[in-house]
Motif scaffolding. Structure first.
Motif, mmCIF file in Angstrom:
data_model
loop_
_atom_site.group_PDB
_atom_site.id
_atom_site.type_symbol
_atom_site.label_atom_id
_atom_site.label_comp_id
_atom_site.label_asym_id
_atom_site.label_seq_id
_atom_site.Cartn_x
_atom_site.Cartn_y
_atom_site.Cartn_z
ATOM 1 N N PHE A 52 -59.369 64.871 63.832
ATOM 2 C CA PHE A 52 -59.477 66.102 63.058
ATOM 3 C C PHE A 52 -59.033 67.352 63.804
ATOM 4 N N GLY A 53 -58.704 67.222 65.075
ATOM 5 C CA GLY A 53 -58.223 68.372 65.831
ATOM 6 C C GLY A 53 -59.149 68.708 66.981
ATOM 7 N N ARG A 54 -58.577 68.754 68.196
ATOM 8 C CA ARG A 54 -59.409 68.948 69.390
ATOM 9 C C ARG A 54 -59.938 70.376 69.482
ATOM 10 N N ARG A 55 -59.093 71.359 69.176
ATOM 11 C CA ARG A 55 -59.574 72.742 69.225
ATOM 12 C C ARG A 55 -60.659 72.963 68.176
ATOM 13 N N ARG A 56 -60.457 72.433 66.979
ATOM 14 C CA ARG A 56 -61.444 72.604 65.906
ATOM 15 C C ARG A 56 -62.795 72.010 66.322
ATOM 16 N N LEU A 57 -62.768 70.811 66.903
ATOM 17 C CA LEU A 57 -64.036 70.173 67.301
ATOM 18 C C LEU A 57 -64.692 70.910 68.458
ATOM 19 N N GLY A 101 -59.702 66.413 76.463
ATOM 20 C CA GLY A 101 -58.483 66.002 75.777
ATOM 21 C C GLY A 101 -57.460 67.120 75.716
ATOM 22 N N LEU A 102 -57.921 68.353 75.476
ATOM 23 C CA LEU A 102 -57.012 69.493 75.438
ATOM 24 C C LEU A 102 -56.383 69.756 76.797
ATOM 25 N N ILE A 103 -57.170 69.647 77.857
ATOM 26 C CA ILE A 103 -56.643 69.893 79.200
ATOM 27 C C ILE A 103 -55.554 68.883 79.535
ATOM 28 N N ALA A 104 -55.761 67.634 79.157
ATOM 29 C CA ALA A 104 -54.761 66.606 79.431
ATOM 30 C C ALA A 104 -53.445 66.910 78.717
ATOM 31 N N LEU A 105 -53.508 67.608 77.592
ATOM 32 C CA LEU A 105 -52.300 67.935 76.834
ATOM 33 C C LEU A 105 -51.650 69.222 77.315
ATOM 34 N N LEU A 106 -52.448 70.194 77.724
ATOM 35 C CA LEU A 106 -51.911 71.493 78.112
ATOM 36 C C LEU A 106 -51.120 71.426 79.414
ATOM 37 N N PHE A 107 -51.513 70.557 80.318
ATOM 38 C CA PHE A 107 -50.871 70.480 81.625
ATOM 39 C C PHE A 107 -50.041 69.206 81.699
ATOM 40 N N THR A 108 -48.724 69.362 81.532
ATOM 41 C CA THR A 108 -47.847 68.194 81.478
ATOM 42 C C THR A 108 -47.313 67.807 82.844
ATOM 43 N N GLU A 168 -53.769 74.069 68.303
ATOM 44 C CA GLU A 168 -54.413 72.866 67.794
ATOM 45 C C GLU A 168 -53.554 71.642 68.081
ATOM 46 N N SER A 169 -54.197 70.509 68.267
ATOM 47 C CA SER A 169 -53.486 69.232 68.402
ATOM 48 C C SER A 169 -54.405 68.124 67.929
ATOM 49 N N ARG A 170 -53.810 67.113 67.324
ATOM 50 C CA ARG A 170 -54.565 65.937 66.917
ATOM 51 C C ARG A 170 -53.608 64.760 66.813
ATOM 52 N N MET A 171 -54.169 63.573 66.724
ATOM 53 C CA MET A 171 -53.349 62.373 66.676
ATOM 54 C C MET A 171 -52.655 62.251 65.320
ATOM 55 N N VAL A 369 -51.410 60.630 74.243
ATOM 56 C CA VAL A 369 -51.980 61.799 73.582
ATOM 57 C C VAL A 369 -52.856 61.386 72.402
ATOM 58 N N GLN A 370 -52.477 60.306 71.734
ATOM 59 C CA GLN A 370 -53.235 59.833 70.577
ATOM 60 C C GLN A 370 -54.704 59.601 70.918
ATOM 61 N N ASP A 371 -54.966 59.126 72.127
ATOM 62 C CA ASP A 371 -56.323 58.696 72.481
ATOM 63 C C ASP A 371 -56.928 59.506 73.624
ATOM 64 N N SER A 372 -56.413 60.700 73.901
ATOM 65 C CA SER A 372 -56.884 61.437 75.077
ATOM 66 C C SER A 372 -58.355 61.829 74.961
ATOM 67 N N SER A 373 -58.777 62.300 73.783
ATOM 68 C CA SER A 373 -60.182 62.677 73.625
ATOM 69 C C SER A 373 -61.095 61.458 73.577
ATOM 70 N N LEU A 374 -60.610 60.344 73.017
ATOM 71 C CA LEU A 374 -61.388 59.106 73.032
ATOM 72 C C LEU A 374 -61.657 58.677 74.473
ATOM 73 N N ALA A 375 -60.613 58.731 75.322
ATOM 74 C CA ALA A 375 -60.779 58.328 76.722
ATOM 75 C C ALA A 375 -61.813 59.194 77.418
ATOM 76 N N SER A 376 -61.782 60.515 77.156
ATOM 77 C CA SER A 376 -62.772 61.381 77.783
ATOM 78 C C SER A 376 -64.159 61.143 77.204
#
Length: 480
Positions: A52-57, A101-108, A168-171, A369-376
């Motif tokens: 549903f979106g990492r920033r929203r959650l 999850g957001l941190i993993a996406l922001l820093f490439t 915002e980002s989501r799978m 990226v699909q599962d970054s928040s799940l992993a955390s």
């Protein structure tokens, strides 16, 4: 802010008990309600953030945390306090996986990501340890209610600033794909049952019904969840997630790490106040060197991880932290702070801090990226369960050993000290064992998140595929 409130109540518990007229058994739920909610809901929170979106959650979690903190601070009864603490645990389960999850996406960039993950892990650890300091200061100088009210301005600042800095980002999900509700319900209830059983073990024998029934039920529910996930069209946790050996090992060893860490801070606080006679203010300030040592260790770990590798830094951190616990286990009733407590605290904090950026990188090894928040969410769940395990096993071991010694006629303060020392030595052994597992079982870990073709989805829901070299960054955060 969120992790601080897991420990901030510990020093203030006697004042909270007097102010709200908690019973001795009921008082434990000021801590347990938080751990129970967070431990049971973290994986679900991580998957909801991906969908549903990492920033929203994350923003939702901050709002829930602020409201729950206000409820705790204004509590007029034990039930109101426990309800507020449960709400704070729910907020952590929603916000913590989304933030990582957001941190993993922001820093490439791999090196930037290692540093960012180290900072994130360090703030979590510093939040946990500084809770003792802040609690001691506020409880002595103002009121225990301010350990909760202080969260409100922090939450307001986050809610005002974060939407401006983070996109915002989501799978990306297939059409008509639904959230795996049977898997979500089975997993959540199973985790809640296991955490509840572990917490009950602190007050009841391991073979008693209050402990065995929820533990067995929880294990059966988790086994049923695996069957459901194997058959689900859109599983909550793809079973292939656990095929990565490095991720599986680091999540398992997180149990040992947090069991030792939480029990160390809990027991040393009791030792300082009950045996050495420290006031809440002095006991709180006594934790400042641990925060400094952890911060130094994080910087050291973030620097060494790209050079020596995740395996070496994680393993050495576990073993070194175990040595710090062993030093602390030399305490006696005449222990001085500079000679008996401080050396072990510095060694433990330095090596534990060095472990954090490397272990967090390993927990995200091979994750898209699909599962970054799940992993955390999985990593944070293991840490919460590990904390509950430490309270249930190590702290209970110390208290029961002390009780047996007192029945034999040993001086109560001597018996308590010997019980704490025994539990600290067991915690040291767990740390060393975890380090050995890491050294033997870890694969070679590339610090870069492997997501070269992952999709970034904006608020409109329209997805675009980006190569890793061209993926847009959160400019303000990544450039900092």
């Amino acid at each position: 802010m969120i992790l601080l409130d897991m420990t901030v109540v510990n020093v203030a518990l006697p004042r909270i008990q007097d102010g709200l007229r908690f019973s001795d058994s009921g008082l434990t739920w000021v801590v347990n309600a938080y751990v129970l909610a967070a431990g049971g809901l973290l994986i679900l929170g991580g998957r909801l953030a991906d969908v549903f979106g990492r920033r929203r959650l994350l923003l939702t979690g901050v709002v829930i945390f602020a409201v729950s903190s206000a409820v705790c601070g204004a509590a007029t009864s034990p039930a109101m306090m426990v309800a507020g603490r449960f709400g704070q645990g729910v907020a952590e389960a929603i916000a913590a996986p989304a933030s990582l999850g957001l941190i993993a996406l922001l820093f490439t960039d791999p090196k930037e990501r290692t540093k960012a993950l180290g900072i994130w892990s360090g703030l979590v650890a510093l939040g946990g340890t500084s809770g003792y300091v802040i609690s001691g200061l506020l409880t002595d100088l103002t009121s225990w209610r301010w350990i909760f009210f202080i969260n409100l301005p922090v939450a307001v600042v986050v809610l005002l600033i974060m939407p401006r800095l983070v996109r915002e980002s989501r799978m990306v999900r297939a059409k008509n794909a639904g959230l795996d509700l049977p898997g979500a319900i089975t997993l959540t209830v199973g985790l809640v049952a296991i955490v509840y059983g572990l917490l009950q073990a602190a007050e009841h024998p391991w073979r008693s019904a209050p402990v065995l029934i929820p533990l067995v039920a929880g294990v059966c529910l988790l086994a049923g969840m695996l069957v459901i996930e194997r058959r689900a069209k859109d599983p909550l946790i793809p079973l292939g997630f656990f095929a990565n050996r490095t991720r599986t090992v680091v999540n398992a060893t997180s149990l040992f790490f947090m069991a030792a860490f939480i029990s160390y801070t809990f027991m040393l606080t009791l030792f300082e106040q009950h045996v050495l006679g420290y006031t809440p203010l002095v006991s709180g300030l006594a934790w400042l060197p641990l925060s400094v040592a952890i911060g130094a260790g994080i910087g050291l770990g973030a620097t060494l991880t790209p050079r020596l590798g995740v395996k070496v830094v994680t393993s050495a951190g576990f073993v070194g932290a175990g040595f710090g616990l062993l030093l602390t286990s030399m305490i006696d009733t005449d222990t001085s702070y500079p000679g008996g407590i401080l050396p072990g605290m510095i060694v433990f904090g330095l090596f534990a801090g060095a472990t954090m950026p490397a272990a967090t990188t390993a927990a995200l090894h091979g994750v898209t990226v699909q599962d970054s928040s799940l992993a955390s969410g999985v990593q944070n769940t293991m840490q919460q369960v590990g904390g509950a395990l430490g309270l249930a096993v190590l702290v209970t071991l110390a208290l029961r050993y002390s009780g047996d010694e007192i029945q034999r006629g040993v001086d109560p303060q001597v018996a308590m000290t010997e019980g704490y020392a025994l539990a600290l030595r067991v915690g040291a052994a767990l740390m060393v064992f975890g380090g050995l597992l890491v050294m033997v079982l870890f694969e070679r870990v590339d610090p870069e998140l492997r997501d070269p073709t992952a999709e970034i989805v904006g608020e409109t829901g329209a997805g675009r595929s980006w190569p890793s070299s061209a993926r847009p960054r959160g400019r303000n955060l990544a450039g900092a």
